[in-house]
Design a protein around this motif. Sequence first.
Motif, PDB file in Angstrom:
ATOM      1  N   ILE A 196       0.826  -1.206   0.000  1.00  0.00           N
ATOM      2  CA  ILE A 196       0.000   0.000   0.000  1.00  0.00           C
ATOM      3  C   ILE A 196       0.859   1.254   0.000  1.00  0.00           C
ATOM      4  O   ILE A 196       0.609   2.209  -0.750  1.00  0.00           O
ATOM      5  N   VAL A 197       1.896   1.268   0.827  1.00  0.00           N
ATOM      6  CA  VAL A 197       2.795   2.419   0.878  1.00  0.00           C
ATOM      7  C   VAL A 197       3.483   2.621  -0.467  1.00  0.00           C
ATOM      8  O   VAL A 197       3.612   3.755  -0.955  1.00  0.00           O
ATOM      9  N   HIS A 198       3.912   1.523  -1.064  1.00  0.00           N
ATOM     10  CA  HIS A 198       4.568   1.604  -2.368  1.00  0.00           C
ATOM     11  C   HIS A 198       3.618   2.168  -3.415  1.00  0.00           C
ATOM     12  O   HIS A 198       3.996   3.035  -4.232  1.00  0.00           O
ATOM     13  N   ALA A 199       2.347   1.722  -3.407  1.00  0.00           N
ATOM     14  CA  ALA A 199       1.367   2.224  -4.366  1.00  0.00           C
ATOM     15  C   ALA A 199       1.095   3.711  -4.147  1.00  0.00           C
ATOM     16  O   ALA A 199       0.979   4.479  -5.112  1.00  0.00           O
ATOM     17  N   VAL A 200       1.006   4.125  -2.883  1.00  0.00           N
ATOM     18  CA  VAL A 200       0.763   5.535  -2.587  1.00  0.00           C
ATOM     19  C   VAL A 200       1.923   6.401  -3.070  1.00  0.00           C
ATOM     20  O   VAL A 200       1.720   7.483  -3.642  1.00  0.00           O
ATOM     21  N   ILE A 201       3.147   5.930  -2.868  1.00  0.00           N
ATOM     22  CA  ILE A 201       4.322   6.683  -3.318  1.00  0.00           C
ATOM     23  C   ILE A 201       4.328   6.820  -4.837  1.00  0.00           C
ATOM     24  O   ILE A 201       4.600   7.902  -5.390  1.00  0.00           O
ATOM     25  N   VAL A 202       4.001   5.730  -5.548  1.00  0.00           N
ATOM     26  CA  VAL A 202       3.967   5.770  -7.010  1.00  0.00           C
ATOM     27  C   VAL A 202       2.913   6.755  -7.497  1.00  0.00           C
ATOM     28  O   VAL A 202       3.141   7.547  -8.424  1.00  0.00           O
ATOM     29  N   ILE A 203       1.726   6.719  -6.880  1.00  0.00           N
ATOM     30  CA  ILE A 203       0.651   7.631  -7.279  1.00  0.00           C
ATOM     31  C   ILE A 203       1.043   9.082  -7.031  1.00  0.00           C
ATOM     32  O   ILE A 203       0.798   9.968  -7.870  1.00  0.00           O
ATOM     33  N   LEU A 204       1.662   9.342  -5.888  1.00  0.00           N
ATOM     34  CA  LEU A 204       2.094  10.705  -5.585  1.00  0.00           C
ATOM     35  C   LEU A 204       3.144  11.194  -6.585  1.00  0.00           C
ATOM     36  O   LEU A 204       3.121  12.357  -7.009  1.00  0.00           O
ATOM     37  N   LEU A 205       4.072  10.325  -6.949  1.00  0.00           N
ATOM     38  CA  LEU A 205       5.079  10.700  -7.945  1.00  0.00           C
ATOM     39  C   LEU A 205       4.441  10.976  -9.302  1.00  0.00           C
ATOM     40  O   LEU A 205       4.840  11.914 -10.014  1.00  0.00           O
ATOM     41  N   MET A 206       3.461  10.157  -9.677  1.00  0.00           N
ATOM     42  CA  MET A 206       2.759  10.390 -10.941  1.00  0.00           C
ATOM     43  C   MET A 206       2.019  11.725 -10.914  1.00  0.00           C
ATOM     44  O   MET A 206       2.022  12.467 -11.903  1.00  0.00           O
ATOM     45  N   LEU A 207       1.386  12.021  -9.782  1.00  0.00           N
ATOM     46  CA  LEU A 207       0.708  13.307  -9.656  1.00  0.00           C
ATOM     47  C   LEU A 207       1.687  14.462  -9.734  1.00  0.00           C
ATOM     48  O   LEU A 207       1.396  15.509 -10.328  1.00  0.00           O
ATOM     49  N   LEU A 208       2.859  14.263  -9.154  1.00  0.00           N
ATOM     50  CA  LEU A 208       3.857  15.323  -9.122  1.00  0.00           C
ATOM     51  C   LEU A 208       4.424  15.615 -10.503  1.00  0.00           C
ATOM     52  O   LEU A 208       4.548  16.771 -10.914  1.00  0.00           O
ATOM     53  N   PHE A 209       4.757  14.552 -11.242  1.00  0.00           N
ATOM     54  CA  PHE A 209       5.449  14.722 -12.510  1.00  0.00           C
ATOM     55  C   PHE A 209       4.517  14.775 -13.722  1.00  0.00           C
ATOM     56  O   PHE A 209       4.936  15.232 -14.793  1.00  0.00           O
ATOM     57  N   LEU A 210       3.289  14.300 -13.597  1.00  0.00           N
ATOM     58  CA  LEU A 210       2.377  14.266 -14.738  1.00  0.00           C
ATOM     59  C   LEU A 210       1.150  15.148 -14.545  1.00  0.00           C
ATOM     60  O   LEU A 210       0.840  15.996 -15.382  1.00  0.00           O
ATOM     61  N   ALA A 211       0.440  14.922 -13.455  1.00  0.00           N
ATOM     62  CA  ALA A 211      -0.829  15.615 -13.267  1.00  0.00           C
ATOM     63  C   ALA A 211      -0.649  17.119 -13.083  1.00  0.00           C
ATOM     64  O   ALA A 211      -1.410  17.913 -13.637  1.00  0.00           O
TER      65      ALA A 211
END
Length: 294
Positions: free
Chosen positions: A28-43
């Motif tokens: 879960i922590v790994h998934a949250v980190i990936v989503i946050l990085l995607m939001l940071l660099f893409l969204a």
Amino acid sequence: MSSATYSESGVRTNSLTVVKKSSKVHDIVHAVIVILLMLLFLAIPFWILIVTAGKTQAEAVVPSMALPSQWHLIDNLKEVIVEGKVFPALLGSLLVTVPSVFICLLFGSMAAWIFGRRTSKGVGMLYALFISGVILPPSVVTIMMLLKMLGLSGTAFGMNCVYIGIYLSVVIFFITGFIRTIPPSLEEAARIDGASPMRIFFTIIFPLLAPTLASSTILVVLYIWNDIFYSLFILSGKMSTLPLNLYNVASAGLYLNNWHLIFAYIILMTLPLLIVFVIGQRKIISGITGGAVK
């Protein structure tokens, strides 16, 4: 004795449960980190692009993540299409992109088939010469002089020749390694049945190249569609593409400090690629995963 055994098994069960819970927490922590990085660099960049393109000039002077007081996205897009001459630039981008990508994939896969099957020293040297274009940058001055001598400077055909010469090595490099994973027995069986080399390639080899062709297409299309360096020197204002047109008009009176119009132009410039990838995403993803499974 039995109670001790029961106690020991109970301890083991509890430890396994703890390990599973910790593993789930880690996932879960790994998934949250990936989503946050995607939001940071893409969204976030996409959000700034959309909201800035929907603002007025006064609001867009300093690009920010704040919503516009009133949306003007459609009006800005219409103004860019009319005043920014988007359609002639779009036609120019299509003329230099589509033929270049098609020829790169077709002839690059043919050459890669030869390089993947022949193991002689001469073929190896020729392969090294071809893929040297991946790391050796072409000389812009030499290319410009050669195209002027041939009368191809400022033409779509001249840009096609330049792009094919630059990115053919990339396609050959990608496809050659994949061809070496295809069993030669398939070709040998076809030769026994009397198939010609061209028929073997187009009926057996070429369909199997779908995974790497999909990846190569994405890479080469992105390079050519967004290119401004070579088109700026070679086209020399005689023909326009979308990135080159944006570069030329960004300093003009219409776009001077008009970030809302510049961002609206960027949306229009990326929209054709986005539509193509949305339509063909299943084939592209299935091709890539198919190559991975293979």
